[in-house]
Enzyme design. Sequence first.
Site, mmCIF file in Angstrom:
data_model
loop_
_atom_site.group_PDB
_atom_site.id
_atom_site.type_symbol
_atom_site.label_atom_id
_atom_site.label_comp_id
_atom_site.label_asym_id
_atom_site.label_seq_id
_atom_site.Cartn_x
_atom_site.Cartn_y
_atom_site.Cartn_z
ATOM 1 N N ASN A 91 0.829 -1.208 0.000
ATOM 2 C CA ASN A 91 0.000 0.000 0.000
ATOM 3 C C ASN A 91 0.865 1.261 0.000
ATOM 4 O O ASN A 91 0.349 2.366 0.126
ATOM 5 C CB ASN A 91 -0.886 0.059 1.243
ATOM 6 C CG ASN A 91 -1.836 -1.112 1.325
ATOM 7 O OD1 ASN A 91 -2.380 -1.543 0.323
ATOM 8 N ND2 ASN A 91 -2.028 -1.628 2.532
ATOM 9 N N HIS A 143 -14.782 -1.876 4.536
ATOM 10 C CA HIS A 143 -13.676 -2.500 5.276
ATOM 11 C C HIS A 143 -14.104 -3.020 6.656
ATOM 12 O O HIS A 143 -15.033 -2.492 7.267
ATOM 13 C CB HIS A 143 -12.600 -1.418 5.453
ATOM 14 C CG HIS A 143 -11.297 -1.902 5.986
ATOM 15 N ND1 HIS A 143 -10.955 -1.763 7.309
ATOM 16 C CD2 HIS A 143 -10.249 -2.513 5.378
ATOM 17 C CE1 HIS A 143 -9.734 -2.249 7.495
ATOM 18 N NE2 HIS A 143 -9.289 -2.702 6.334
ATOM 19 N N GLU A 194 -16.433 3.727 1.432
ATOM 20 C CA GLU A 194 -15.046 4.036 1.115
ATOM 21 C C GLU A 194 -15.075 4.901 -0.145
ATOM 22 O O GLU A 194 -16.124 5.040 -0.774
ATOM 23 C CB GLU A 194 -14.266 2.740 0.857
ATOM 24 C CG GLU A 194 -14.241 1.840 2.082
ATOM 25 C CD GLU A 194 -13.445 0.553 1.882
ATOM 26 O OE1 GLU A 194 -12.552 0.531 1.024
ATOM 27 O OE2 GLU A 194 -13.728 -0.415 2.597
ATOM 28 N N SER A 208 -10.884 -1.305 -1.413
ATOM 29 C CA SER A 208 -9.571 -1.938 -1.278
ATOM 30 C C SER A 208 -9.433 -3.242 -2.044
ATOM 31 O O SER A 208 -8.325 -3.624 -2.393
ATOM 32 C CB SER A 208 -9.252 -2.165 0.193
ATOM 33 O OG SER A 208 -10.258 -2.946 0.787
ATOM 34 N N ASP A 217 -14.416 6.958 3.920
ATOM 35 C CA ASP A 217 -13.118 6.397 4.264
ATOM 36 C C ASP A 217 -12.233 6.419 3.022
ATOM 37 O O ASP A 217 -12.455 5.678 2.067
ATOM 38 C CB ASP A 217 -13.309 4.966 4.783
ATOM 39 C CG ASP A 217 -12.013 4.331 5.255
ATOM 40 O OD1 ASP A 217 -10.936 4.771 4.823
ATOM 41 O OD2 ASP A 217 -12.090 3.380 6.064
ATOM 42 N N HIS A 248 -7.502 4.307 0.696
ATOM 43 C CA HIS A 248 -6.707 3.987 -0.493
ATOM 44 C C HIS A 248 -6.643 5.136 -1.498
ATOM 45 O O HIS A 248 -6.046 4.996 -2.558
ATOM 46 C CB HIS A 248 -7.260 2.735 -1.170
ATOM 47 C CG HIS A 248 -7.038 1.506 -0.347
ATOM 48 N ND1 HIS A 248 -5.839 0.835 -0.304
ATOM 49 C CD2 HIS A 248 -7.857 0.865 0.518
ATOM 50 C CE1 HIS A 248 -5.928 -0.189 0.520
ATOM 51 N NE2 HIS A 248 -7.147 -0.194 1.042
ATOM 52 N N LYS A 258 -0.805 3.988 4.527
ATOM 53 C CA LYS A 258 -0.755 3.470 3.160
ATOM 54 C C LYS A 258 0.104 4.396 2.300
ATOM 55 O O LYS A 258 1.307 4.386 2.469
ATOM 56 C CB LYS A 258 -2.180 3.265 2.666
ATOM 57 C CG LYS A 258 -2.782 2.067 3.417
ATOM 58 C CD LYS A 258 -4.222 1.778 3.158
ATOM 59 C CE LYS A 258 -4.582 0.479 3.901
ATOM 60 N NZ LYS A 258 -5.972 0.457 4.355
#
Length: 391
Positions: free
Chosen positions: A52, A138, A182, A186, A211, A214, A245
């Site tokens: 990541n 997640h 998100e 992910s 969120d 990533h 990440k």
Amino acid sequence: MTQTDTRLACFVQAFLRQREEEGLLRHLASVRHLGQGRISVGGKALLDFSSNDYLGFSDHPALLKGAREALEEWGTGANASRLMSGDLEIHHRLEESVARVTGKESALIFGSGYLANCGILPALCGHGDVILSDRLNHASITDGLVLSRAKIFRFRHNEMNHLEELLDRHRARYRRALIVTESIYSMEGDRAPLGDLVRLKERYDATLLLDEAHAVGVFGASGSGLAEESGVAKDVDVIVGTFGKALGAYGAFAALSYDAARYLVNKARSFIFSTALPPPVVGANLAAIRLLEEEPELRARLRALSRECRSRLREFFGIKTPSQSQIIPVIVGANERALVLAARLEEAGFFVRAVRPPTVPAGKARLRLSLTAHHTREDINRLLEVLADGL
Ligand SMILES: *Cc1c(COP(=O)(O)O)cnc(C)c1O
């Protein structure tokens, strides 16, 4: 052995046997990071496609320097939670930097993304409230939902019609409503429809928590994430991001209004009852934010590389992927098939993880390619050829 030992031995062994039979037993295998996107696994040097560390910050001299200087000035640990005696000036400096790049009024640091979600969700919603959560969210979000004791509805991944239907049917019966998603997923690498989420949250008088684990560092003009890129950062109530990440170190933040930050300081239990982030980590995080501002070309390059990889997969190899980011899953179906392909890639010098249930749904085992700024176009082309041979 005492009776308690026997009981524990019994159920853990049964669990391990079952996982093993299903081919789902996970185990730890230590690796060594060699720098420049290379990793040593079992003594063999491989090009890492599982990290990541999207921008290659984790071994960047600026982060090492930031960590070292903070260590010298502030010591190894914060010694207490922020509300006790662990609240250092360097924490506030980091929060100001995060607020600046995200364009939000304030920011609050958490120990990790996991702790942020487990603390913020129960702080914002409780008994009598409703939370609408994307099915692919997640595990840290799932756990935050459980802790909240709110009524939970899960909507089908990225399906705004389903979300709207649920809001329509249930919103009125609850005091507060919160939508949580998100921005870049992910395991799929796809994007949430942020514009639609904002419209729905406004129409149904809900709060929106996004969120960006990533997306931080990769998307947006200043690198703060997809909310910035989509021009909706001001409309998202709480943006959660991690420093672990693309930002290369550890910890997490929530970017939000001044009052919402003050509220969380009083209500988020994972903030209140946990030791503040250690100064060397904060120093590295500060350096990472500075780099984001100084080196926008790093994320531009990563995004170009990702675009090219996705289109080669599609056009030259006929491989479909849901990806719209640097996370590029190649879904192969059976667990065994994913493992065989991962082994073949390893032979050829690439470290690629086979992701299997329960991380992804049954029958959707995949190879998850994670591109970073260390990779070159040649690296990716070589990898794709090995992959296409085996598919
Ligand atoms: C990785 C991740 C987290 C957890 O962040 P950590 O800082 O590693 O604890 C939370 N949410 C999402 C979507 C993630 O991908």
